[in-house]
Design a protein around this motif. Structure first.
Motif, PDB file in Angstrom:
ATOM      1  N   SER A  43       4.529  11.467  42.562  1.00 51.03           N
ATOM      2  CA  SER A  43       2.864  10.762  41.878  1.00 51.03           C
ATOM      3  C   SER A  43       2.426  12.370  40.497  1.00 51.03           C
ATOM      4  CB  SER A  43       1.671  10.790  42.764  1.00 51.03           C
ATOM      5  OG  SER A  43       1.798  11.884  43.557  1.00 51.03           O
ATOM      6  N   TYR A  44       2.056  11.522  39.739  1.00 57.88           N
ATOM      7  CA  TYR A  44       1.205  12.745  39.141  1.00 57.88           C
ATOM      8  C   TYR A  44       0.749  14.102  39.582  1.00 57.88           C
ATOM      9  CZ  TYR A  44       1.560   9.104  35.142  1.00 57.88           C
ATOM     10  OH  TYR A  44       1.446   8.147  33.655  1.00 57.88           O
ATOM     11  N   VAL A  45       0.152  14.071  40.901  1.00 58.73           N
ATOM     12  CA  VAL A  45      -0.618  14.613  41.283  1.00 58.73           C
ATOM     13  C   VAL A  45       1.065  15.841  42.066  1.00 58.73           C
ATOM     14  CG1 VAL A  45      -1.221  13.850  43.613  1.00 58.73           C
ATOM     15  CG2 VAL A  45      -2.567  15.944  42.939  1.00 58.73           C
ATOM     16  N   HIS A  46       1.778  15.234  42.473  1.00 56.70           N
ATOM     17  CA  HIS A  46       2.734  15.469  43.080  1.00 56.70           C
ATOM     18  C   HIS A  46       2.951  16.450  42.169  1.00 56.70           C
ATOM     19  CE1 HIS A  46       6.707  15.246  46.570  1.00 56.70           C
ATOM     20  NE2 HIS A  46       6.412  16.637  45.430  1.00 56.70           N
ATOM     21  N   GLU A  47       4.008  15.787  40.911  1.00 54.03           N
ATOM     22  CA  GLU A  47       4.742  16.698  39.971  1.00 54.03           C
ATOM     23  C   GLU A  47       3.939  18.008  39.470  1.00 54.03           C
ATOM     24  OE1 GLU A  47       5.834  16.196  35.400  1.00 54.03           O
ATOM     25  OE2 GLU A  47       5.400  14.699  36.582  1.00 54.03           O
ATOM     26  N   ALA A  48       2.378  17.327  39.364  1.00 47.69           N
ATOM     27  CA  ALA A  48       1.608  18.928  38.773  1.00 47.69           C
ATOM     28  C   ALA A  48       1.615  20.031  39.603  1.00 47.69           C
ATOM     29  CB  ALA A  48      -0.282  17.785  38.662  1.00 47.69           C
ATOM     30  N   HIS A  49       1.903  20.201  41.164  1.00 55.25           N
ATOM     31  CA  HIS A  49       1.632  20.914  42.447  1.00 55.25           C
ATOM     32  C   HIS A  49       2.378  21.787  42.254  1.00 55.25           C
ATOM     33  CE1 HIS A  49       0.685  22.537  45.905  1.00 55.25           C
ATOM     34  NE2 HIS A  49       1.731  22.000  46.619  1.00 55.25           N
ATOM     35  N   LEU A  50       4.680  20.344  41.852  1.00 55.71           N
ATOM     36  CA  LEU A  50       5.005  21.190  41.609  1.00 55.71           C
ATOM     37  C   LEU A  50       5.706  22.505  40.924  1.00 55.71           C
ATOM     38  CD1 LEU A  50       7.824  18.528  42.138  1.00 55.71           C
ATOM     39  CD2 LEU A  50       7.194  20.351  43.684  1.00 55.71           C
ATOM     40  N   ARG A  51       5.315  21.860  39.599  1.00 57.34           N
ATOM     41  CA  ARG A  51       4.752  22.338  38.619  1.00 57.34           C
ATOM     42  C   ARG A  51       4.353  23.951  38.318  1.00 57.34           C
ATOM     43  NH1 ARG A  51       8.290  20.018  34.486  1.00 57.34           N
ATOM     44  NH2 ARG A  51       8.694  17.740  35.079  1.00 57.34           N
ATOM     45  N   THR A  52       3.338  23.774  38.521  1.00 53.06           N
ATOM     46  CA  THR A  52       2.440  24.938  39.130  1.00 53.06           C
ATOM     47  C   THR A  52       2.693  25.951  40.494  1.00 53.06           C
ATOM     48  OG1 THR A  52      -0.202  23.892  39.358  1.00 53.06           O
ATOM     49  CG2 THR A  52      -0.217  25.450  40.557  1.00 53.06           C
ATOM     50  N   SER A  53       3.518  25.309  41.290  1.00 58.26           N
ATOM     51  CA  SER A  53       4.264  26.275  42.019  1.00 58.26           C
ATOM     52  C   SER A  53       5.059  26.498  41.888  1.00 58.26           C
ATOM     53  CB  SER A  53       4.870  25.373  43.690  1.00 58.26           C
ATOM     54  OG  SER A  53       3.661  24.566  44.304  1.00 58.26           O
ATOM     55  N   LEU A  54       6.386  26.807  40.515  1.00 55.45           N
ATOM     56  CA  LEU A  54       7.017  26.816  40.202  1.00 55.45           C
ATOM     57  C   LEU A  54       6.670  28.036  39.312  1.00 55.45           C
ATOM     58  CD1 LEU A  54       9.421  24.444  38.953  1.00 55.45           C
ATOM     59  CD2 LEU A  54      10.347  25.597  40.800  1.00 55.45           C
ATOM     60  N   GLY A  55       5.940  28.350  38.585  1.00 59.73           N
ATOM     61  CA  GLY A  55       5.381  29.099  37.644  1.00 59.73           C
ATOM     62  C   GLY A  55       4.158  30.507  38.162  1.00 59.73           C
ATOM     63  N   SER A  56       4.152  30.204  40.011  1.00 64.87           N
ATOM     64  CA  SER A  56       2.963  30.879  40.780  1.00 64.87           C
ATOM     65  C   SER A  56       3.437  32.018  41.291  1.00 64.87           C
ATOM     66  CB  SER A  56       2.192  30.128  42.149  1.00 64.87           C
ATOM     67  OG  SER A  56       1.818  30.821  42.414  1.00 64.87           O
TER      68      SER A  56
END
Length: 489
Positions: A43-56
């Motif tokens: 889902s869009y929110v799942h992808e956004a969460h993954l990318r945010t987590s990678l950069g955190s």
């Protein structure tokens, strides 16, 4: 069901057993063994969460939701193991792993077939103090529920030293694969499946769709989004009104702490079942919903305390718009902007009408993922004041939550924002919040929610929405009696 941090759930001393899923050659058939490539997107929110987590720097730590509940002892471990395995087979999202290649940025997914999952059963040493139990649970859930690993979830059972007490079951999963309603469903499903394994009646759970299929359909539905579409237009106007930012809490909560300090929180039952019914009926008499009434109370509260007459927030809306998603686990949540002015409202009923009109306008666009909208508009903004409402009175087994000592749980957070959750349950209306753990933020949030409770009670007790706005929430001599709600540290 209350929604709090783990620290606010009383746990006894005892022995913990961790139940950790694994994938290996143990599957029931050779065809089911191991991971299989899966081309379905997140889902869009799942992808956004993954990318945010990678950069955190936290790499997805402390972004989990969960549940705690009790079952009668003694614990039958083979039966519990089988119940969890059936539950995992039931929910495809629990046996699928999406990841992003850090070098290329490309996403991929692998999924295990039903029957491919085993359970690592990790027996811990006995904890003589309840503080040891809490510390172990907090560490396990914080460290091992990252969306960047699989499994991003775990079960733990607690067998208390006092064998007359029930067994407590704890569950936590990263937000990428569950939402608030998912946490409510877990207790019912595990209790039903465990009871079936013990020789009780069949679990008889409703068929659950797959969150993976939802992600695919969401992508197809929103593949083409134009600037002129309602979702893009409404969000663009909302962002422009906020100078490119999403709304902040109505009152001044000061500057962020220079140190990384976990947020504080509170939870309080603000209306009993009869009062909740009275408030709901008063709203319905105006032709509007209880949710619109709650937004109206929040708007008046903010204006009374100097926050201005325009109420602005972001509110989650579930996207379980087909029967197959009703019992599915996943992040089925969209966001919609709320903005209305009460300067010209002469009664509580008029404020409800303004709130209702805004909900009617913006709720449909919640089906368009905010991350998709932001990509189209070229914006990037973070929610800072969120108000969530769920009516879970008719959730499966909701009437048993007090007997099970059931509680929805959330991880610690560190942001400079305010989240408010209002839940209507068979036990009444509960309000929970998290906010910066500073003196100013704590004082202002307590002041705001205390006044909110007072005004809400006034309407519930009078059953009237024709009361002039100026007369609502006023104690004798014109002073608002806000009180102080219980704080969860």
């Amino acid at each position: 069901m209350e929604f709090t941090e783990l620290a606010d759930y009383a746990v006894p001393a005892g022995t913990l057993t961790e139940w950790i899923p694994s994938v290996g050659p143990h599957a029931r058939t050779p065809e089911a063994a191991g991971w299989q490539p899966d081309t379905r997107p997140t889902s869009y929110v799942h992808e956004a969460h993954l990318r945010t987590s990678l950069g955190s720097p936290r790499r997805g730590r402390e972004s989990w939701l969960g549940a705690a509940f009790e079952v009668a002892g003694p614990l039958n471990k083979p039966a519990f193991r089988n119940a969890v395995l059936k539950w995992i087979d039931r929910h495809e999202a629990m046996r699928s792993s999406a990841s992003i290649d850090e070098a290329s940025g490309e996403m991929s997914r692998v999924t295990a077939a039903p029957g491919a999952i085993d359970i690592w059963q990790v027996e811990q040493e006995r904890c003589a103090e309840s503080s040891e139990v809490f510390e172990h649970l907090q560490y396990l859930f914080d460290e091992f529920t990252s969306p960047l690993i699989w499994p991003a979830y775990a079960f733990v059972t607690l067998e208390p030293l006092d064998q007359t007490r029930p067994i407590t079951v704890f569950f936590a999963a990263d937000h990428s694969i569950i939402d608030g309603l998912s946490t409510v469903l877990v207790a019912h499903e595990i209790v039903a499946l465990y009871g079936e394994e013990l020789g009780g009646p069949p679990a008889a759970l409703f068929e659950a769709g797959s969150y993976l299929d939802f992600g695919s359909s969401e992508r197809e539905r929103n593949a083409e989004l134009e600037h002129s579409d309602d979702a893009a237009r409404i969000w663009r106007d909302f962002l422009v009104d906020g100078d490119g930012q999403l709304p902040a809490f109505p009152l001044d909560i000061g500057e962020p702490s220079p140190d990384e300090v976990p947020q504080s929180g509170l939870s309080a039952w603000v209306l009993d079942p009869d009062q909740a019914d009275s408030f709901s009926i008063a709203c319905r008499k105006t032709g509007h919903s209880l949710f619109a009434g709650l937004l109206a109370v929040l708007a008046i509260t903010g204006a009374d305390l100097g926050g201005g007459t325009r109420f602005r927030t972001v509110t989650p809306v579930h996207t379980r718009d087909e029967p197959q998603w009703a019992s599915a686990l996943g992040w089925f949540v969209g966001l919609c902007p709320i903005s209305f002015d009460i300067a010209d409202a002469d009664s509580f009923g008029a404020v409800i009408a303004a709130a209702s009109a805004e909900v009617k306008k913006t709720k449909p666009i919640a089906r368009v993922p905010l991350d998709r909208v932001f990509t189209t508009l070229g914006y990037s903004a973070r929610p800072r004041f969120v108000v969530s409402f769920m009516d879970v009175r008719f959730a499966p087994a909701a009437e048993h939550w007090p007997d099970w000592n059931a509680r929805a749980l959330r991880s610690k957070q560190y942001q400079h924002d305010v989240y408010v959750w209002i839940n209507r349950t068979p036990q009444g209306i509960n309000i929970a919040a998290r906010f910066p753990n500073t003196e100013q933020a704590t004082a202002r949030v307590h002041e705001y929610l205390g006044a909110f409770r007072k005004l809400l009670t006034d309407v519930a007790e009078t059953g009237s929405t024709s009361v002039p706005v100026a007369d609502l929430g006023q104690a004798p001599h014109g002073h608002t009696d806000t009180g102080r709600l219980a704080t969860n540290q």
